[in-house]
Design a protein around this motif. Structure first.
Motif, PDB file in Angstrom:
ATOM      1  N   UNK A 190      50.023  84.998 119.163  1.00 59.94           N
ATOM      2  CA  UNK A 190      51.427  85.031 118.755  1.00 59.94           C
ATOM      3  C   UNK A 190      51.554  84.586 117.297  1.00 59.94           C
ATOM      4  N   UNK A 191      52.252  85.413 116.510  1.00 59.46           N
ATOM      5  CA  UNK A 191      52.471  85.152 115.092  1.00 59.46           C
ATOM      6  C   UNK A 191      53.973  85.082 114.848  1.00 59.46           C
ATOM      7  N   UNK A 192      54.453  83.932 114.392  1.00 58.37           N
ATOM      8  CA  UNK A 192      55.852  83.780 114.045  1.00 58.37           C
ATOM      9  C   UNK A 192      56.073  84.077 112.572  1.00 58.37           C
ATOM     10  N   UNK A 193      57.223  84.665 112.255  1.00 63.39           N
ATOM     11  CA  UNK A 193      57.591  84.916 110.857  1.00 63.39           C
ATOM     12  C   UNK A 193      58.990  84.369 110.606  1.00 63.39           C
ATOM     13  N   UNK A 194      59.263  84.075 109.328  1.00 62.75           N
ATOM     14  CA  UNK A 194      60.487  83.365 108.953  1.00 62.75           C
ATOM     15  C   UNK A 194      61.515  84.274 108.285  1.00 62.75           C
ATOM     16  N   UNK A 195      61.507  85.559 108.632  1.00 65.99           N
ATOM     17  CA  UNK A 195      62.485  86.496 108.079  1.00 65.99           C
ATOM     18  C   UNK A 195      63.640  86.735 109.048  1.00 65.99           C
ATOM     19  N   UNK A 196      63.683  85.922 110.102  1.00 63.87           N
ATOM     20  CA  UNK A 196      64.844  85.879 110.980  1.00 63.87           C
ATOM     21  C   UNK A 196      65.631  84.624 110.675  1.00 63.87           C
ATOM     22  N   UNK A 197      66.240  84.031 111.708  1.00 61.97           N
ATOM     23  CA  UNK A 197      67.036  82.826 111.499  1.00 61.97           C
ATOM     24  C   UNK A 197      66.360  81.566 112.016  1.00 61.97           C
ATOM     25  N   UNK A 198      65.327  81.703 112.837  1.00 62.48           N
ATOM     26  CA  UNK A 198      64.643  80.534 113.386  1.00 62.48           C
ATOM     27  C   UNK A 198      63.752  79.879 112.336  1.00 62.48           C
ATOM     28  N   UNK A 199      63.755  78.555 112.321  1.00 59.02           N
ATOM     29  CA  UNK A 199      62.926  77.789 111.390  1.00 59.02           C
ATOM     30  C   UNK A 199      61.512  77.619 111.952  1.00 59.02           C
ATOM     31  N   UNK A 200      60.608  77.222 111.076  1.00 61.02           N
ATOM     32  CA  UNK A 200      59.202  77.094 111.460  1.00 61.02           C
ATOM     33  C   UNK A 200      59.008  76.109 112.605  1.00 61.02           C
ATOM     34  N   UNK A 201      59.754  74.997 112.579  1.00 62.73           N
ATOM     35  CA  UNK A 201      59.548  73.987 113.620  1.00 62.73           C
ATOM     36  C   UNK A 201      60.025  74.473 114.988  1.00 62.73           C
ATOM     37  N   UNK A 202      60.924  75.436 115.012  1.00 60.19           N
ATOM     38  CA  UNK A 202      61.378  76.012 116.274  1.00 60.19           C
ATOM     39  C   UNK A 202      60.322  76.968 116.832  1.00 60.19           C
TER      40      UNK A 202
END
Length: 230
Positions: free
Chosen positions: A196-208
């Motif tokens: 799973x790879x999260x990206x920060x181009x949505x509204x959720x922050x990294x810590x979420x």
């Protein structure tokens, strides 16, 4: 485990969420409210959208919900509009929304394809608008598989779309990466047994995102370097 395929969320991942969906929220709500701006603002508050600033709250149903979930939130507050008509209106507005690419998608996807990766899209948007959005920036044909919430595989955070992608391309889930900007995306990836790879181009922050992500990156453009290092 090597990664042989990547499945992407669409909104907030391939496309920058705030720069794409702010205008959609305003125009959609004004249509529902028959151009009554006060009424549109009231409806916006119900779905976590500020009409004046064209911004969404982090818990807005629009961020990771399906069009049916958004319609169900609005319907008790909309007089005289059947559910099917409301869904049709939202799909029409969504399909017409100009898409702000998170990175230049053509070169980015070309490079992944040249590296031998199979590519897919799994979105909680409807399939028809999703296809139109990808076609509008000339990248629909880069993907081996595209599924919306109404494509017959369920919707995120369930793993059905992701497992359908794996089956379609003949790659085991543990050799696939799921990329997304919301917990729904990453929860689906974990449930499917994928990286799973999260990206920060949505509204959720990294810590979420971090508790459900193997890595959190600023945007999808950082994926090739991360894959090379892992």
């Amino acid at each position: 485990m090597p990664i042989d395929a990547i499945v992407f969320d669409k909104d907030g991942t391939l496309f920058d969420f705030a720069n794409t969906w702010g205008t959609f929220g305003r125009t959609m709500l004004l249509r529902v409210a028959e151009n009554d701006s006060d009424r549109a603002a009231e409806l916006g508050r119900i779905i976590g959208f500020d009409l004046e600033t064209e911004t969404y709250s982090p818990d807005s149903v629009v961020i990771a919900g399906t069009v049916e979930e958004i319609a169900d939130a609005l319907l008790p507050h909309v007089d005289g509009m059947p559910r099917d008509a409301l869904i049709e209106l939202m799909n029409a507005e969504a399909a017409a929304a100009p898409q702000a690419q998170a990175v230049p998608l053509g070169p980015f996807l070309d490079a992944l394809k040249q590296a031998g990766l199979k590519l897919g899209v799994a979105t909680n948007d409807s399939e028809h608008p999703a296809l139109q959005h990808l076609e509008s920036v000339g990248v629909k044909d880069h993907f081996d598989f595209i599924a919306g919430y109404d494509s017959g595989h369920g919707f995120k955070p369930g793993p059905g779309q992701l497992l359908a992608f794996a089956a379609h391309i003949g790659v085991q889930p543990d050799r696939i990466a799921m990329v997304g900007d919301s917990l729904h995306d990453l929860q689906a990836g974990r449930a499917a047994g994928m990286t799973t790879i999260g990206v920060l181009t949505g509204l959720a922050k990294a810590d979420v995102l971090a508790p459900m992500a193997d890595v959190v990156l600023p945007d999808i453009g950082h994926i090739p370097a991360w894959l090379a290092d892992n």
